[in-house]
Design a protein around this motif. Sequence first.
Motif, PDB file in Angstrom:
ATOM      1  N   LEU A  18       1.372  48.201  -4.689  1.00  0.00           N
ATOM      2  CA  LEU A  18       0.981  46.791  -4.731  1.00  0.00           C
ATOM      3  C   LEU A  18       1.675  46.049  -5.866  1.00  0.00           C
ATOM      4  O   LEU A  18       2.042  44.886  -5.720  1.00  0.00           O
ATOM      5  CB  LEU A  18      -0.530  46.658  -4.826  1.00  0.00           C
ATOM      6  CG  LEU A  18      -1.278  47.010  -3.544  1.00  0.00           C
ATOM      7  CD1 LEU A  18      -2.780  47.015  -3.777  1.00  0.00           C
ATOM      8  CD2 LEU A  18      -0.917  46.062  -2.415  1.00  0.00           C
ATOM      9  N   GLU A  21       5.606  45.836  -4.834  1.00  0.00           N
ATOM     10  CA  GLU A  21       5.895  45.003  -3.663  1.00  0.00           C
ATOM     11  C   GLU A  21       5.334  43.581  -3.760  1.00  0.00           C
ATOM     12  O   GLU A  21       5.896  42.655  -3.193  1.00  0.00           O
ATOM     13  CB  GLU A  21       5.334  45.659  -2.400  1.00  0.00           C
ATOM     14  CG  GLU A  21       5.974  46.988  -2.056  1.00  0.00           C
ATOM     15  CD  GLU A  21       7.422  46.859  -1.615  1.00  0.00           C
ATOM     16  OE1 GLU A  21       7.745  45.874  -0.922  1.00  0.00           O
ATOM     17  OE2 GLU A  21       8.218  47.724  -1.991  1.00  0.00           O
ATOM     18  N   TYR A  22       4.199  43.425  -4.475  1.00  0.00           N
ATOM     19  CA  TYR A  22       3.528  42.122  -4.485  1.00  0.00           C
ATOM     20  C   TYR A  22       3.256  41.577  -5.890  1.00  0.00           C
ATOM     21  O   TYR A  22       2.669  40.511  -6.034  1.00  0.00           O
ATOM     22  CB  TYR A  22       2.213  42.199  -3.694  1.00  0.00           C
ATOM     23  CG  TYR A  22       2.462  42.472  -2.235  1.00  0.00           C
ATOM     24  CD1 TYR A  22       2.766  41.428  -1.366  1.00  0.00           C
ATOM     25  CD2 TYR A  22       2.450  43.766  -1.737  1.00  0.00           C
ATOM     26  CE1 TYR A  22       3.029  41.671  -0.030  1.00  0.00           C
ATOM     27  CE2 TYR A  22       2.723  44.021  -0.404  1.00  0.00           C
ATOM     28  CZ  TYR A  22       3.015  42.972   0.439  1.00  0.00           C
ATOM     29  OH  TYR A  22       3.285  43.217   1.763  1.00  0.00           O
ATOM     30  N   LEU A  24       1.156  42.631  -8.031  1.00  0.00           N
ATOM     31  CA  LEU A  24      -0.267  42.699  -8.350  1.00  0.00           C
ATOM     32  C   LEU A  24      -0.523  43.844  -9.320  1.00  0.00           C
ATOM     33  O   LEU A  24      -0.304  45.004  -8.997  1.00  0.00           O
ATOM     34  CB  LEU A  24      -1.090  42.922  -7.075  1.00  0.00           C
ATOM     35  CG  LEU A  24      -2.587  43.101  -7.264  1.00  0.00           C
ATOM     36  CD1 LEU A  24      -3.224  41.828  -7.795  1.00  0.00           C
ATOM     37  CD2 LEU A  24      -3.238  43.506  -5.947  1.00  0.00           C
ATOM     38  N   ALA A  51       2.667  49.348   2.264  1.00  0.00           N
ATOM     39  CA  ALA A  51       2.334  48.394   1.209  1.00  0.00           C
ATOM     40  C   ALA A  51       1.783  47.108   1.835  1.00  0.00           C
ATOM     41  O   ALA A  51       0.837  46.519   1.309  1.00  0.00           O
ATOM     42  CB  ALA A  51       3.554  48.101   0.346  1.00  0.00           C
ATOM     43  N   ALA A  52       2.345  46.679   2.957  1.00  0.00           N
ATOM     44  CA  ALA A  52       1.855  45.472   3.638  1.00  0.00           C
ATOM     45  C   ALA A  52       0.419  45.666   4.121  1.00  0.00           C
ATOM     46  O   ALA A  52      -0.403  44.747   4.037  1.00  0.00           O
ATOM     47  CB  ALA A  52       2.772  45.116   4.806  1.00  0.00           C
ATOM     48  N   TRP A  55      -1.829  45.414   1.084  1.00  0.00           N
ATOM     49  CA  TRP A  55      -1.967  44.016   0.671  1.00  0.00           C
ATOM     50  C   TRP A  55      -2.960  43.293   1.567  1.00  0.00           C
ATOM     51  O   TRP A  55      -3.813  42.555   1.088  1.00  0.00           O
ATOM     52  CB  TRP A  55      -0.608  43.317   0.684  1.00  0.00           C
ATOM     53  CG  TRP A  55      -0.720  41.864   0.346  1.00  0.00           C
ATOM     54  CD1 TRP A  55      -0.521  40.818   1.182  1.00  0.00           C
ATOM     55  CD2 TRP A  55      -1.087  41.299  -0.913  1.00  0.00           C
ATOM     56  NE1 TRP A  55      -0.737  39.631   0.523  1.00  0.00           N
ATOM     57  CE2 TRP A  55      -1.089  39.899  -0.767  1.00  0.00           C
ATOM     58  CE3 TRP A  55      -1.428  41.845  -2.147  1.00  0.00           C
ATOM     59  CZ2 TRP A  55      -1.410  39.030  -1.811  1.00  0.00           C
ATOM     60  CZ3 TRP A  55      -1.748  40.976  -3.189  1.00  0.00           C
ATOM     61  CH2 TRP A  55      -1.735  39.590  -3.017  1.00  0.00           C
ATOM     62  N   GLN A  56      -2.865  43.504   2.870  1.00  0.00           N
ATOM     63  CA  GLN A  56      -3.770  42.833   3.798  1.00  0.00           C
ATOM     64  C   GLN A  56      -5.210  43.285   3.578  1.00  0.00           C
ATOM     65  O   GLN A  56      -6.138  42.476   3.625  1.00  0.00           O
ATOM     66  CB  GLN A  56      -3.350  43.074   5.246  1.00  0.00           C
ATOM     67  CG  GLN A  56      -4.016  42.134   6.224  1.00  0.00           C
ATOM     68  CD  GLN A  56      -3.769  40.672   5.876  1.00  0.00           C
ATOM     69  OE1 GLN A  56      -2.639  40.229   5.732  1.00  0.00           O
ATOM     70  NE2 GLN A  56      -4.839  39.899   5.722  1.00  0.00           N
ATOM     71  N   PHE A  58      -6.420  44.287   0.732  1.00  0.00           N
ATOM     72  CA  PHE A  58      -6.811  43.660  -0.530  1.00  0.00           C
ATOM     73  C   PHE A  58      -7.208  42.196  -0.297  1.00  0.00           C
ATOM     74  O   PHE A  58      -8.252  41.743  -0.762  1.00  0.00           O
ATOM     75  CB  PHE A  58      -5.665  43.745  -1.552  1.00  0.00           C
ATOM     76  CG  PHE A  58      -6.053  43.276  -2.918  1.00  0.00           C
ATOM     77  CD1 PHE A  58      -6.640  44.145  -3.823  1.00  0.00           C
ATOM     78  CD2 PHE A  58      -5.836  41.963  -3.293  1.00  0.00           C
ATOM     79  CE1 PHE A  58      -7.005  43.709  -5.086  1.00  0.00           C
ATOM     80  CE2 PHE A  58      -6.204  41.513  -4.554  1.00  0.00           C
ATOM     81  CZ  PHE A  58      -6.782  42.388  -5.452  1.00  0.00           C
ATOM     82  N   VAL A  59      -6.371  41.460   0.433  1.00  0.00           N
ATOM     83  CA  VAL A  59      -6.658  40.051   0.726  1.00  0.00           C
ATOM     84  C   VAL A  59      -7.976  39.916   1.475  1.00  0.00           C
ATOM     85  O   VAL A  59      -8.812  39.062   1.150  1.00  0.00           O
ATOM     86  CB  VAL A  59      -5.490  39.430   1.532  1.00  0.00           C
ATOM     87  CG1 VAL A  59      -5.870  38.076   2.122  1.00  0.00           C
ATOM     88  CG2 VAL A  59      -4.248  39.301   0.664  1.00  0.00           C
ATOM     89  N   THR A  66      -2.774  33.384  -0.673  1.00  0.00           N
ATOM     90  CA  THR A  66      -1.759  33.174  -1.697  1.00  0.00           C
ATOM     91  C   THR A  66      -2.339  32.277  -2.775  1.00  0.00           C
ATOM     92  O   THR A  66      -2.794  31.173  -2.497  1.00  0.00           O
ATOM     93  CB  THR A  66      -0.506  32.532  -1.096  1.00  0.00           C
ATOM     94  OG1 THR A  66      -0.048  33.376  -0.042  1.00  0.00           O
ATOM     95  CG2 THR A  66       0.583  32.361  -2.115  1.00  0.00           C
TER      96      THR A  66
END
Length: 113
Positions: A18, A21-22, A24, A51-52, A55-56, A58-59, A66
């Motif tokens: 995370l 890639e992002y 975070l 990783a995507a 992230w999803q 986590f969101v 964003t």
Amino acid sequence: INAEYMGQSGKGGMAYLLESEYGLEMPRRLQMEFMQVVQRVMDVGGKELTAADLWQIFVNEYGIETAKALQHRVIQEEGEGAEATVVLRGDLPWDGETRAIEGRGNGPIDAFT
């Protein structure tokens, strides 16, 4: 990430993905909490996670999209010693527009506010 990976280095590996890639950076306690969420998803879905995917998750878990963050920021220090002033310039997304801002203060937070 697969189940074997989660068992061996889950928190650290997940946090690394995370962050790389992002961008975070998660505090240790959040890593531990989030690992439990990811483990539940893996138990139900039984598939490897990218990783995507992380992230999803986590969101969805923490209800964020964003974040509205200062973009293209420049921080400068003008003057010296007690007379020094921090100047902050950047673009801030707000209400569907991007607004240029500039502030001055005794530090970045003071300049932003």
